[in-house]
Design a protein around this motif. Structure first.
Motif, PDB file in Angstrom:
ATOM      1  N   LEU A 162     128.397  83.256  96.303  1.00  0.00           N
ATOM      2  CA  LEU A 162     129.347  83.369  95.203  1.00  0.00           C
ATOM      3  C   LEU A 162     129.889  81.997  94.830  1.00  0.00           C
ATOM      4  CD1 LEU A 162     131.099  84.988  93.255  1.00  0.00           C
ATOM      5  CD2 LEU A 162     132.737  85.352  95.119  1.00  0.00           C
ATOM      6  N   LEU A 206     120.816  84.718  88.537  1.00  0.00           N
ATOM      7  CA  LEU A 206     121.856  83.690  88.554  1.00  0.00           C
ATOM      8  C   LEU A 206     122.081  83.159  89.966  1.00  0.00           C
ATOM      9  CD1 LEU A 206     123.932  82.160  86.860  1.00  0.00           C
ATOM     10  CD2 LEU A 206     125.538  84.041  87.240  1.00  0.00           C
ATOM     11  N   VAL A 207     122.087  84.071  90.947  1.00  0.00           N
ATOM     12  CA  VAL A 207     122.267  83.659  92.346  1.00  0.00           C
ATOM     13  C   VAL A 207     121.112  82.773  92.793  1.00  0.00           C
ATOM     14  CG1 VAL A 207     122.284  84.503  94.727  1.00  0.00           C
ATOM     15  CG2 VAL A 207     123.718  85.611  93.006  1.00  0.00           C
ATOM     16  N   SER A 230     122.245  89.202  87.690  1.00  0.00           N
ATOM     17  CA  SER A 230     123.049  88.611  88.765  1.00  0.00           C
ATOM     18  C   SER A 230     122.156  87.953  89.806  1.00  0.00           C
ATOM     19  CB  SER A 230     123.922  89.686  89.429  1.00  0.00           C
ATOM     20  OG  SER A 230     124.804  90.255  88.498  1.00  0.00           O
ATOM     21  N   VAL A 277     127.431  80.129  92.643  1.00  0.00           N
ATOM     22  CA  VAL A 277     127.419  80.621  91.257  1.00  0.00           C
ATOM     23  C   VAL A 277     128.632  80.083  90.510  1.00  0.00           C
ATOM     24  CG1 VAL A 277     127.608  82.674  89.805  1.00  0.00           C
ATOM     25  CG2 VAL A 277     126.090  82.687  91.791  1.00  0.00           C
ATOM     26  N   ALA A 281     122.076  94.561  84.974  1.00  0.00           N
ATOM     27  CA  ALA A 281     123.147  93.684  85.461  1.00  0.00           C
ATOM     28  C   ALA A 281     122.789  93.102  86.828  1.00  0.00           C
ATOM     29  CB  ALA A 281     124.464  94.451  85.541  1.00  0.00           C
ATOM     30  N   MET A 282     122.191  93.932  87.697  1.00  0.00           N
ATOM     31  CA  MET A 282     121.790  93.459  89.020  1.00  0.00           C
ATOM     32  C   MET A 282     120.704  92.393  88.923  1.00  0.00           C
ATOM     33  SD  MET A 282     121.778  96.968  91.284  1.00  0.00           S
ATOM     34  CE  MET A 282     121.038  96.111  92.674  1.00  0.00           C
TER      35      MET A 282
END
Length: 305
Positions: free
Chosen positions: A279, A113-114, A110, A282, A106-107
């Motif tokens: 954030l 994606l960032v 993420s 994203v 998951a990290m």
């Protein structure tokens, strides 16, 4: 930054304590049969003995106290359902490897994606300018809203730097009209009104300033500038990191936007601001590529100039 991290960690610990305590209390509302795997075969005496052994006959505050004392010593009790009389810590330890694998995956997703969102938004830097003398003329400059004051009541430098940059555009003939766009949540919080007043004090004539009271988000501001105020191209005025995201949104919607980077000083190095912007970038990609977000309100067209 250390003070900020310490404060956030402290709040997180307090939040965890409150949530776990609430869940503990809610579980005590569960019917008695929920505590035993073989409830239907048990006698009343066995049920009472089981409840006594689990401490469930004690007053609730006493139960909470025992739970936290034991938890801080690494004792989470034993399971009476999943694996009879097996220590909960042992059950958790058995499930830990797969949990770690899922957490790491998951990290990594993420992080990817960032990084992708950051690269895509940062690519819009080519359309931003630091020097007013170098920026091309646009009829309208859109000033993105922010509060005059920070949460602690101190002066918000972002606000005043945007006002200074907008005034420079007018003084050097780089924009003729100004659209102040921001949140108008209630009578005591009105970003467009505050920006309009500040621009007038900075020397821009009132008749050259237009207000967009429905700029709740950056997406609303950049799209409404065209759909409501009729501008196919304009200059965005905000800090560089915000300009990049605003221009990304504008050009996604086919608007020829450029940006004047207002003063930022060292504010962007603030960890909170940096994390919030990551954030926001994203969410920006989710808005345009997955959710097809549109402004909350449009309304009747309004002519500028």
């Amino acid at each position: 930054m250390v003070q900020y991290l310490a404060k956030r960690i402290g709040r997180s610990i307090l939040t965890l304590f409150v949530i776990v305590t609430l869940v503990f209390c809610l579980l005590r509302l569960m019917p008695v049969e929920g505590y035993f795997a073989n409830y239907e075969k048990m006698t009343e005496a066995q049920i009472q003995a089981g409840l006594q052994s689990m401490g469930l006959l004690d007053p609730l505050p006493v139960q909470i106290g025992h739970f936290w004392v034991n938890a801080l010593h690494g004792d989470l009790g034993v399971s009476h359902i999943y694996k009879l009389n097996a220590p909960v810590t042992r059950i958790l330890a058995q499930k830990l490897p797969i949990s770690i694998e899922m957490g790491v995956l998951a990290m990594l997703l993420s992080l990817a994606l960032v990084l992708m969102s950051d690269l895509m938004v940062e690519n819009q830097r080519q359309y931003t300018y630091d020097d007013v003398a170098q920026i091309p003329y646009n009829k309208v400059a859109v000033i993105l809203g922010t509060s005059r004051f920070l949460a602690d009541g101190s002066r918000n430098e972002y606000f005043w730097h945007r006002i200074e940059s907008a005034a420079a555009l007018y003084q050097q003939g780089k924009a003729s009209f100004f659209l102040v766009s921001g949140d108008n949540a209630h009578a005591s919080y009105n970003e467009p009104r505050e920006m309009r007043r500040a621009l007038i004090k900075a020397g821009i004539p009132a008749e050259r300033i237009y207000s967009d009271y429905a700029g709740f988000r950056t997406l609303d501001s950049v799209v409404r500038a065209r759909e409501v105020f009729g501008q196919e191209s304009y200059t965005v005025v905000s800090q560089q990191f915000h300009n990049e995201r605003a221009i990304f949104l504008a050009r996604h919607f086919g608007i020829r936007a450029i940006g004047l980077n207002a003063g930022d000083e060292t504010s962007y190095s603030n960890l909170r601001t940096w994390l919030r912007e990551r954030l926001a970038r994203v969410l920006c990609l989710f808005d345009v590529y997955l959710l097809n977000k549109q402004p909350r309100f449009l309304g009747k067209p309004e002519q500028i100039g």
